[in-house]
Scaffold this motif. Structure first.
Motif, PDB file in Angstrom:
ATOM      1  N   HIS A  18       0.827  -1.206   0.000  1.00  0.00           N
ATOM      2  CA  HIS A  18       0.000   0.000   0.000  1.00  0.00           C
ATOM      3  C   HIS A  18       0.863   1.258   0.000  1.00  0.00           C
ATOM      4  CE1 HIS A  18      -3.579  -2.413   0.594  1.00  0.00           C
ATOM      5  NE2 HIS A  18      -2.974  -3.026   1.599  1.00  0.00           N
ATOM      6  N   VAL A  19       1.992   1.220   0.702  1.00  0.00           N
ATOM      7  CA  VAL A  19       2.917   2.363   0.709  1.00  0.00           C
ATOM      8  C   VAL A  19       3.475   2.573  -0.695  1.00  0.00           C
ATOM      9  CG1 VAL A  19       5.151   3.191   1.569  1.00  0.00           C
ATOM     10  CG2 VAL A  19       3.484   2.203   3.155  1.00  0.00           C
ATOM     11  N   ILE A  20       3.858   1.495  -1.353  1.00  0.00           N
ATOM     12  CA  ILE A  20       4.391   1.601  -2.721  1.00  0.00           C
ATOM     13  C   ILE A  20       3.354   2.269  -3.620  1.00  0.00           C
ATOM     14  CG2 ILE A  20       5.256   0.323  -4.726  1.00  0.00           C
ATOM     15  CD1 ILE A  20       7.137   0.183  -2.298  1.00  0.00           C
ATOM     16  N   ARG A  21       2.124   1.797  -3.553  1.00  0.00           N
ATOM     17  CA  ARG A  21       1.065   2.363  -4.399  1.00  0.00           C
ATOM     18  C   ARG A  21       0.821   3.835  -4.067  1.00  0.00           C
ATOM     19  NH1 ARG A  21      -2.000  -2.949  -3.576  1.00  0.00           N
ATOM     20  NH2 ARG A  21      -1.389  -4.142  -5.413  1.00  0.00           N
ATOM     21  N   ASP A  22       0.826   4.166  -2.787  1.00  0.00           N
ATOM     22  CA  ASP A  22       0.642   5.557  -2.375  1.00  0.00           C
ATOM     23  C   ASP A  22       1.779   6.423  -2.905  1.00  0.00           C
ATOM     24  OD1 ASP A  22      -0.493   7.781  -0.872  1.00  0.00           O
ATOM     25  OD2 ASP A  22       1.150   7.483   0.556  1.00  0.00           O
ATOM     26  N   TYR A  23       2.993   5.956  -2.789  1.00  0.00           N
ATOM     27  CA  TYR A  23       4.142   6.734  -3.259  1.00  0.00           C
ATOM     28  C   TYR A  23       4.118   6.884  -4.773  1.00  0.00           C
ATOM     29  CZ  TYR A  23       6.277   6.639   1.404  1.00  0.00           C
ATOM     30  OH  TYR A  23       6.557   6.811   2.734  1.00  0.00           O
ATOM     31  N   GLU A  24       3.606   5.892  -5.480  1.00  0.00           N
ATOM     32  CA  GLU A  24       3.441   6.022  -6.934  1.00  0.00           C
ATOM     33  C   GLU A  24       2.446   7.136  -7.248  1.00  0.00           C
ATOM     34  OE1 GLU A  24       2.616   2.650  -9.438  1.00  0.00           O
ATOM     35  OE2 GLU A  24       3.974   1.399  -8.273  1.00  0.00           O
ATOM     36  N   LEU A  25       1.312   7.135  -6.549  1.00  0.00           N
ATOM     37  CA  LEU A  25       0.291   8.158  -6.789  1.00  0.00           C
ATOM     38  C   LEU A  25       0.816   9.554  -6.499  1.00  0.00           C
ATOM     39  CD1 LEU A  25      -2.879   6.407  -5.311  1.00  0.00           C
ATOM     40  CD2 LEU A  25      -2.392   6.876  -7.725  1.00  0.00           C
ATOM     41  N   ARG A  26       1.697   9.667  -5.525  1.00  0.00           N
ATOM     42  CA  ARG A  26       2.280  10.962  -5.157  1.00  0.00           C
ATOM     43  C   ARG A  26       3.419  11.370  -6.089  1.00  0.00           C
ATOM     44  NH1 ARG A  26       1.256  12.559   0.330  1.00  0.00           N
ATOM     45  NH2 ARG A  26      -0.011  11.018   1.421  1.00  0.00           N
ATOM     46  N   GLY A  27       3.861  10.464  -6.958  1.00  0.00           N
ATOM     47  CA  GLY A  27       4.955  10.767  -7.874  1.00  0.00           C
ATOM     48  C   GLY A  27       6.333  10.603  -7.266  1.00  0.00           C
ATOM     49  N   LEU A  28       6.406   9.932  -6.124  1.00  0.00           N
ATOM     50  CA  LEU A  28       7.699   9.726  -5.483  1.00  0.00           C
ATOM     51  C   LEU A  28       8.509   8.634  -6.180  1.00  0.00           C
ATOM     52  CD1 LEU A  28       6.341   9.957  -1.867  1.00  0.00           C
ATOM     53  CD2 LEU A  28       7.947  11.556  -2.895  1.00  0.00           C
ATOM     54  N   ALA A  67       8.046  14.910  -2.608  1.00  0.00           N
ATOM     55  CA  ALA A  67       7.499  14.808  -3.965  1.00  0.00           C
ATOM     56  C   ALA A  67       8.005  15.953  -4.836  1.00  0.00           C
ATOM     57  CB  ALA A  67       5.977  14.787  -3.928  1.00  0.00           C
ATOM     58  N   GLU A  68       8.046  17.170  -4.266  1.00  0.00           N
ATOM     59  CA  GLU A  68       8.580  18.310  -5.017  1.00  0.00           C
ATOM     60  C   GLU A  68      10.040  18.090  -5.380  1.00  0.00           C
ATOM     61  OE1 GLU A  68       7.989  22.057  -3.048  1.00  0.00           O
ATOM     62  OE2 GLU A  68       5.827  21.713  -2.832  1.00  0.00           O
ATOM     63  N   LEU A  69      10.813  17.594  -4.429  1.00  0.00           N
ATOM     64  CA  LEU A  69      12.231  17.331  -4.680  1.00  0.00           C
ATOM     65  C   LEU A  69      12.401  16.254  -5.743  1.00  0.00           C
ATOM     66  CD1 LEU A  69      15.232  17.670  -4.103  1.00  0.00           C
ATOM     67  CD2 LEU A  69      14.938  16.162  -2.123  1.00  0.00           C
ATOM     68  N   CYS A  70      11.649  15.187  -5.628  1.00  0.00           N
ATOM     69  CA  CYS A  70      11.752  14.094  -6.608  1.00  0.00           C
ATOM     70  C   CYS A  70      11.356  14.566  -8.002  1.00  0.00           C
ATOM     71  CB  CYS A  70      10.888  12.908  -6.179  1.00  0.00           C
ATOM     72  SG  CYS A  70      11.551  12.005  -4.765  1.00  0.00           S
ATOM     73  N   GLN A  71      10.316  15.392  -8.073  1.00  0.00           N
ATOM     74  CA  GLN A  71       9.892  15.920  -9.374  1.00  0.00           C
ATOM     75  C   GLN A  71      11.007  16.765  -9.991  1.00  0.00           C
ATOM     76  OE1 GLN A  71       6.301  18.243  -9.296  1.00  0.00           O
ATOM     77  NE2 GLN A  71       6.254  18.492 -11.503  1.00  0.00           N
ATOM     78  N   ALA A  72      11.634  17.596  -9.175  1.00  0.00           N
ATOM     79  CA  ALA A  72      12.740  18.424  -9.671  1.00  0.00           C
ATOM     80  C   ALA A  72      13.902  17.555 -10.130  1.00  0.00           C
ATOM     81  CB  ALA A  72      13.194  19.393  -8.580  1.00  0.00           C
ATOM     82  N   MET A  73      14.177  16.491  -9.372  1.00  0.00           N
ATOM     83  CA  MET A  73      15.249  15.572  -9.769  1.00  0.00           C
ATOM     84  C   MET A  73      14.897  14.878 -11.083  1.00  0.00           C
ATOM     85  SD  MET A  73      16.043  14.113  -5.916  1.00  0.00           S
ATOM     86  CE  MET A  73      16.591  12.526  -6.464  1.00  0.00           C
ATOM     87  N   ASP A  74      13.652  14.426 -11.203  1.00  0.00           N
ATOM     88  CA  ASP A  74      13.219  13.738 -12.422  1.00  0.00           C
ATOM     89  C   ASP A  74      13.264  14.651 -13.635  1.00  0.00           C
ATOM     90  OD1 ASP A  74      12.807  11.447 -10.945  1.00  0.00           O
ATOM     91  OD2 ASP A  74      10.627  11.721 -10.787  1.00  0.00           O
ATOM     92  N   ASN A  75      13.020  15.944 -13.412  1.00  0.00           N
ATOM     93  CA  ASN A  75      13.043  16.920 -14.505  1.00  0.00           C
ATOM     94  C   ASN A  75      14.445  17.453 -14.778  1.00  0.00           C
ATOM     95  OD1 ASN A  75      10.279  16.679 -14.811  1.00  0.00           O
ATOM     96  ND2 ASN A  75       9.826  18.419 -13.489  1.00  0.00           N
ATOM     97  N   SER A  76      15.434  16.952 -14.024  1.00  0.00           N
ATOM     98  CA  SER A  76      16.821  17.429 -14.156  1.00  0.00           C
ATOM     99  C   SER A  76      16.883  18.948 -14.091  1.00  0.00           C
ATOM    100  CB  SER A  76      17.445  16.914 -15.456  1.00  0.00           C
ATOM    101  OG  SER A  76      17.463  15.515 -15.481  1.00  0.00           O
ATOM    102  N   ASP A  77      16.212  19.485 -13.067  1.00  0.00           N
ATOM    103  CA  ASP A  77      16.134  20.929 -12.871  1.00  0.00           C
ATOM    104  C   ASP A  77      16.942  21.310 -11.630  1.00  0.00           C
ATOM    105  OD1 ASP A  77      15.443  23.576 -12.431  1.00  0.00           O
ATOM    106  OD2 ASP A  77      13.300  23.265 -12.780  1.00  0.00           O
ATOM    107  N   PRO A  78      18.240  21.634 -11.813  1.00  0.00           N
ATOM    108  CA  PRO A  78      19.093  21.909 -10.661  1.00  0.00           C
ATOM    109  C   PRO A  78      18.605  23.070  -9.793  1.00  0.00           C
ATOM    110  CG  PRO A  78      20.357  22.095 -12.717  1.00  0.00           C
ATOM    111  CD  PRO A  78      18.958  21.749 -13.073  1.00  0.00           C
ATOM    112  N   LYS A  79      18.010  24.102 -10.393  1.00  0.00           N
ATOM    113  CA  LYS A  79      17.506  25.228  -9.599  1.00  0.00           C
ATOM    114  C   LYS A  79      16.355  24.784  -8.708  1.00  0.00           C
ATOM    115  CE  LYS A  79      18.805  29.179 -12.405  1.00  0.00           C
ATOM    116  NZ  LYS A  79      18.342  30.371 -13.119  1.00  0.00           N
TER     117      LYS A  79
END
Length: 122
Positions: A18-28, A67-79
């Motif tokens: 359930h944690v895995i599924r939740d983290y997927e939904l959150r984009g982690l 989630a915000e940090l992971c999204q920035a990492m996934d987008n390769s956005d250093p700023k």
């Protein structure tokens, strides 16, 4: 490549499915592929990301901040990564300040209680 099913990933990370599924939904985290039977397949990088998220959560970082940090990492956005890290560090600093305040208040309570106990023993 080590391939993980959702249950194997959860087991290796020490969390529930359930944690895995939740983290997927959150984009982690996200599966690296989907098998023909519809099963999600994860790799070692996803396990490492999951461990990173769990470490952040254990340190008191909110899932939204992660989630915000992971999204920035996934987008390769250093700023954006840097800004997320600054926000997280500020939040953790505030938490540390609150802990110090709590300890000082606890010490005052203990000192006050000790004085009352000593006065009551006379």
């Amino acid at each position: 490549m080590n391939a993980y099913t959702i249950s194997k990933l959860a087991e290796d990370a020490g969390v529930s499915v359930h944690v895995i599924r939740d983290y997927e939904l959150r984009g982690l985290i996200c599966p690296c592929q989907c098998a023909s039977n519809g099963y999600r397949i994860y790799d070692e990088q996803v396990l490492q990301r999951l461990q990173f998220v769990l470490a952040g959560k254990a340190a008191g970082v909110s899932l939204n901040a992660l989630a915000e940090l992971c999204q920035a990492m996934d987008n390769s956005d250093p700023k954006a990564v840097e800004q997320s890290l600054i926000s997280i560090e500020e939040m953790l600093d505030q938490t540390q300040q609150a802990i110090r305040y709590f300890r000082r208040a606890l010490n005052r309570c203990n000192e006050s209680g000790n004085k009352k106990n000593a006065a009551g023993q006379r």
